[in-house]
Motif scaffolding. Structure first.
Motif, PDB file in Angstrom:
ATOM      1  N   LEU A  27       8.381   4.617   6.527  1.00 25.97           N
ATOM      2  CA  LEU A  27       7.083   3.815   5.853  1.00 25.97           C
ATOM      3  C   LEU A  27       7.026   4.267   4.416  1.00 25.97           C
ATOM      4  N   GLY A  28       6.621   3.199   3.520  1.00 25.34           N
ATOM      5  CA  GLY A  28       6.277   3.566   2.283  1.00 25.34           C
ATOM      6  C   GLY A  28       4.872   3.752   2.155  1.00 25.34           C
ATOM      7  N   LEU A  29       4.301   5.026   1.888  1.00 28.06           N
ATOM      8  CA  LEU A  29       2.885   5.274   2.056  1.00 28.06           C
ATOM      9  C   LEU A  29       2.362   4.681   1.100  1.00 28.06           C
ATOM     10  N   GLU A  30       2.636   4.398  -0.154  1.00 32.04           N
ATOM     11  CA  GLU A  30       1.581   3.755  -1.170  1.00 32.04           C
ATOM     12  C   GLU A  30       1.559   2.263  -0.708  1.00 32.04           C
ATOM     13  N   ARG A  31       2.575   1.694  -0.307  1.00 29.48           N
ATOM     14  CA  ARG A  31       2.474   0.350   0.220  1.00 29.48           C
ATOM     15  C   ARG A  31       1.463  -0.032   1.400  1.00 29.48           C
ATOM     16  N   MET A  32       1.352   0.955   2.272  1.00 26.55           N
ATOM     17  CA  MET A  32       0.465   1.215   3.262  1.00 26.55           C
ATOM     18  C   MET A  32      -0.984   1.600   2.741  1.00 26.55           C
ATOM     19  N   VAL A  33      -0.900   2.284   1.805  1.00 26.07           N
ATOM     20  CA  VAL A  33      -2.390   2.542   1.269  1.00 26.07           C
ATOM     21  C   VAL A  33      -3.140   1.298   0.585  1.00 26.07           C
ATOM     22  N   THR A  34      -2.187   0.541  -0.172  1.00 26.47           N
ATOM     23  CA  THR A  34      -2.430  -0.542  -0.909  1.00 26.47           C
ATOM     24  C   THR A  34      -3.109  -1.718   0.192  1.00 26.47           C
ATOM     25  N   PHE A  35      -2.235  -1.702   1.246  1.00 20.42           N
ATOM     26  CA  PHE A  35      -2.822  -2.526   2.289  1.00 20.42           C
ATOM     27  C   PHE A  35      -4.080  -2.375   2.738  1.00 20.42           C
ATOM     28  N   VAL A  36      -4.066  -1.060   3.122  1.00 24.59           N
ATOM     29  CA  VAL A  36      -5.327  -0.706   4.082  1.00 24.59           C
ATOM     30  C   VAL A  36      -6.537  -0.873   3.032  1.00 24.59           C
ATOM     31  N   ALA A  37      -6.326  -0.279   1.797  1.00 25.79           N
ATOM     32  CA  ALA A  37      -7.472   0.079   0.940  1.00 25.79           C
ATOM     33  C   ALA A  37      -7.789  -1.512   0.301  1.00 25.79           C
ATOM     34  N   GLY A  38      -6.671  -2.635   0.507  1.00 31.47           N
ATOM     35  CA  GLY A  38      -7.218  -3.905   0.092  1.00 31.47           C
ATOM     36  C   GLY A  38      -7.147  -4.141  -1.492  1.00 31.47           C
ATOM     37  N   THR A  39      -6.317  -3.177  -2.137  1.00 26.81           N
ATOM     38  CA  THR A  39      -5.953  -3.298  -3.572  1.00 26.81           C
ATOM     39  C   THR A  39      -5.012  -4.207  -4.020  1.00 26.81           C
ATOM     40  N   GLU A  40      -5.244  -4.159  -5.268  1.00 24.01           N
ATOM     41  CA  GLU A  40      -4.150  -5.319  -5.870  1.00 24.01           C
ATOM     42  C   GLU A  40      -2.728  -4.803  -6.136  1.00 24.01           C
ATOM     43  N   HIS A  41      -2.826  -3.422  -6.676  1.00 26.39           N
ATOM     44  CA  HIS A  41      -1.574  -3.167  -7.215  1.00 26.39           C
ATOM     45  C   HIS A  41      -1.229  -1.570  -6.803  1.00 26.39           C
ATOM     46  N   ILE A  42       0.044  -1.201  -6.352  1.00 31.12           N
ATOM     47  CA  ILE A  42       0.503   0.015  -5.859  1.00 31.12           C
ATOM     48  C   ILE A  42       0.183   1.245  -6.895  1.00 31.12           C
ATOM     49  N   PRO A  63       0.031  -8.096   6.445  1.00 29.15           N
ATOM     50  CA  PRO A  63      -0.672  -9.495   6.197  1.00 29.15           C
ATOM     51  C   PRO A  63      -1.461  -9.592   4.809  1.00 29.15           C
ATOM     52  N   GLU A  64      -2.093 -10.625   4.535  1.00 35.38           N
ATOM     53  CA  GLU A  64      -2.505 -10.692   3.200  1.00 35.38           C
ATOM     54  C   GLU A  64      -1.923 -10.836   2.067  1.00 35.38           C
ATOM     55  N   GLY A  65      -0.721 -11.053   2.475  1.00 28.99           N
ATOM     56  CA  GLY A  65       0.173 -11.111   1.072  1.00 28.99           C
ATOM     57  C   GLY A  65       0.647  -9.884   0.781  1.00 28.99           C
ATOM     58  N   TYR A  66       0.608  -8.945   1.466  1.00 33.41           N
ATOM     59  CA  TYR A  66       1.079  -7.351   1.086  1.00 33.41           C
ATOM     60  C   TYR A  66       2.570  -7.190   1.348  1.00 33.41           C
ATOM     61  N   GLY A  67       3.226  -7.926   2.247  1.00 33.98           N
ATOM     62  CA  GLY A  67       4.726  -7.665   2.133  1.00 33.98           C
ATOM     63  C   GLY A  67       5.173  -6.460   2.715  1.00 33.98           C
ATOM     64  N   GLU A  68       6.314  -6.046   2.689  1.00 36.68           N
ATOM     65  CA  GLU A  68       7.095  -5.053   3.447  1.00 36.68           C
ATOM     66  C   GLU A  68       6.441  -3.738   3.231  1.00 36.68           C
ATOM     67  N   ILE A  69       6.033  -3.160   4.545  1.00 41.02           N
ATOM     68  CA  ILE A  69       5.607  -1.714   4.538  1.00 41.02           C
ATOM     69  C   ILE A  69       6.439  -0.811   5.115  1.00 41.02           C
ATOM     70  N   ILE A  70       7.398  -1.376   6.189  1.00 43.06           N
ATOM     71  CA  ILE A  70       8.262  -0.404   6.891  1.00 43.06           C
ATOM     72  C   ILE A  70       9.642  -1.178   6.795  1.00 43.06           C
ATOM     73  N   GLY A  71      10.803  -0.310   6.782  1.00 43.68           N
ATOM     74  CA  GLY A  71      12.192  -0.558   7.066  1.00 43.68           C
ATOM     75  C   GLY A  71      12.682   0.172   8.090  1.00 43.68           C
ATOM     76  N   GLY A  72      13.151  -0.477   8.993  1.00 44.80           N
ATOM     77  CA  GLY A  72      13.882   0.471  10.183  1.00 44.80           C
ATOM     78  C   GLY A  72      14.999  -0.427  10.820  1.00 44.80           C
ATOM     79  N   SER A  73      16.013   0.385  11.694  1.00 41.66           N
ATOM     80  CA  SER A  73      17.020  -0.188  12.259  1.00 41.66           C
ATOM     81  C   SER A  73      17.553   0.618  13.469  1.00 41.66           C
ATOM     82  N   GLU A  74      18.277   0.202  14.441  1.00 46.33           N
ATOM     83  CA  GLU A  74      19.023   1.052  15.299  1.00 46.33           C
ATOM     84  C   GLU A  74      20.205   1.059  14.534  1.00 46.33           C
ATOM     85  N   ARG A  75      20.877   2.527  14.752  1.00 44.21           N
ATOM     86  CA  ARG A  75      21.834   2.870  13.915  1.00 44.21           C
ATOM     87  C   ARG A  75      23.287   2.622  14.724  1.00 44.21           C
TER      88      ARG A  75
END
Ligand code: 4AD
Ligand code: MG
Length: 447
Positions: A417-432, A365-377
């Motif tokens: 899961l993209g770690l830096e996307r997660m960090v940006t979201f949880v830290a609430g920062t602007e840029h990866i 949420p809060e405009g951060y966008g995709e943090i995980i991509g997953g699927s059934e194979r």
């Protein structure tokens, strides 16, 4: 050194004399007082030097000399500071030190990052020093708490760490953003994701995960893209797509809770809205089919804040769509069952609807966008072979991967899961770029 304590721990030493190894982040003073802002990587706090105390301890001459030396210390000088810890309700940190002694370890001459504002390019050129700032320290502490919580979650849920290779003979995701390198006269590629290898791991060991750097020669210049980033992939046999979403949801919640529990100082430094983070832990994530999201996007088009391009069913989202969707739902949201046309070859089609695949992207949420991509194979050998050919991939590069469908193929799913996307979201920062120690981007490989 054995007798040193960390700044973050001073609360346990109120009224006691302690010694700290630190750097001088900033300094101010007036008359007989000097206020030193110290940092040691765990936290920042203030140490107060009072000239009469120096004179009382060292005598008139030596005490005055010491005070003068302290008065002229420059930014980023490294020091051992001894003093008594006291509570200080005026400061946000809550504690400060009355200095009884100070010893210079290493001088610092004309430190380039002064307390004034600097532009992004200047800071990026000085990333090796910028990391010392309070904000950057806090973001790295949050990154660390996420990594810790991640290992903890996987260990508690029966996962085995299975390290996938970084050099590979085939593409994992797509062939457009591969970094190619020479491997003794043959082409090799830097890994885009450990997934395909993890699938082999899942057939050997059950629940597995990996965590390592991955590379994408993406020419995107957005606040969400790096060319080198860290990914946690997980893979599990005998698990359907819906169950996989349950695992992902529990995993993301565990990471957020881990940061709330173990990095509260960092969240405070960044002035992160912790009530919002707690809400994401306490509220079920949303699960919405892709086609429903397209309907919603179309319905809101042109409204205030909805200035994204028009999309038809079958189109992929761009960054503006992701931003808008992730704001719209207010909690992390799985967008499920995307069109097969722009998703990877290994995804299993939705039963009865071969145009859609059993996958999900988790949008923060809060405009951060995709943090995980997953699927059934895809589990069927013939169907997977068909997809490999259809997407123009060389069958001989994927023979080992196809083998997994020949010898006891089972339903399985996984995610990355993209770690830096997660960090940006949880830290609430602007840029990866601030979410990784040394970011690699389109025009940046130094320092
Ligand atoms: O969605 P992606 O491409 O999925 C995969 O690579 C799968 N093989 C994962 C799997 O099923 N095991 O990438 C996964 C995540 C994205 O959701 C995003 O968080 C992150 O990796 N990511 C990036 N992060 C930073 N910079 C980039 N250029 C990224 N590309 C993807
Ligand atoms: Mg993706």
């Amino acid at each position: 050194m054995k007798d040193l304590i960390s700044i973050i721990d001073v609360k346990n030493y109120v009224g006691k004399e302690v010694k700290i190894g630190a750097w001088l982040a900033d300094k101010s003073g007036k008359g007989k007082l000097q206020f030193l802002q110290l940092r040691d990587g765990t936290a920042f706090f203030q140490a107060v030097v009072f000239k009469p105390n120096m004179i009382e301890k060292f005598g008139e001459e030596a005490g005055t000399a010491k005070f003068e030396e302290i008065k002229h210390l420059s930014q980023e000088t490294s020091v051992y500071v001894t003093g008594t810890i006291k509570e200080d309700s005026r400061s946000k940190f809550g504690y400060e030190m009355d200095v009884t002694d100070l010893e210079v370890i290493g001088e610092s001459v004309e430190y380039p990052i002064t307390p004034k504002d600097h532009g992004t390019d200047f800071l990026m050129d000085h990333r090796h020093l910028w990391l010392r700032s309070k904000r950057q320290m806090a973001i790295m502490q949050i990154r660390n708490a996420i990594i810790y919580a991640s290992y903890d979650f996987f260990a508690k849920n029966g996962f085995i760490k299975f390290d996938s290779p970084i050099l590979s003979g085939n593409a994992a995701e797509n062939t457009t953003d591969l970094f190619e390198t020479d491997y003794f006269g043959n082409p090799a590629f830097l890994s885009q994701s450990g997934q395909l290898y993890l699938e082999a791991g899942a057939m050997a060991l059950g629940r597995v995960f990996d965590f390592g750097p991955v590379f994408r020669a993406e020419k995107s210049k957005t606040r969400r893209h790096l060319t080198e980033f860290w990914m946690m992939d997980a893979e599990y046999p005998f698990v359907s797509h819906d169950e996989s979403l349950d695992i992902q949801e529990a995993y993301v919640k565990a990471m957020i809770q881990g940061v709330l529990d173990n990095a509260s100082y960092a969240l405070d430094v960044l002035e992160r809205d912790t009530a919002a983070l707690q809400k994401y832990v306490d509220t079920p994530f949303k699960r919405v089919p892709y086609d429903e999201v397209i309907d919603i996007l179309q319905a809101h088009e042109g409204e205030e804040g909805a200035d994204y391009e028009h999309l038809e069913h079958g189109d992929d989202f761009g960054s503006p769509h992701e931003t808008w969707i992730s704001n719209f739902y207010g909690v992390p949201t799985f967008v499920c069952n995307y069109p097969a046309s722009f998703k990877a070859f290994y995804m299993k089609p939705v039963p009865g609807n071969p145009e859609r695949v059993l996958c999900a992207d988790l949008l923060a949420p809060e405009g951060y966008g995709e943090i995980i991509g997953g699927s059934e194979r895809e589990t069927d050998y013939e169907k997977l072979l068909e997809k490999v050919k259809e997407q123009g991939l060389a069958v001989e590069d994927y023979d080992w991967y196809l083998d997994l469908r020949k010898y006891g193929s089972v339903p399985h799913a996984g995610f990355g899961l993209g770690l830096e996307r997660m960090v940006t979201f949880v830290a609430g920062t602007e840029h990866i770029r601030e979410a990784i120690p040394f970011p690699r981007m389109l025009h940046r490989i130094k320092p």
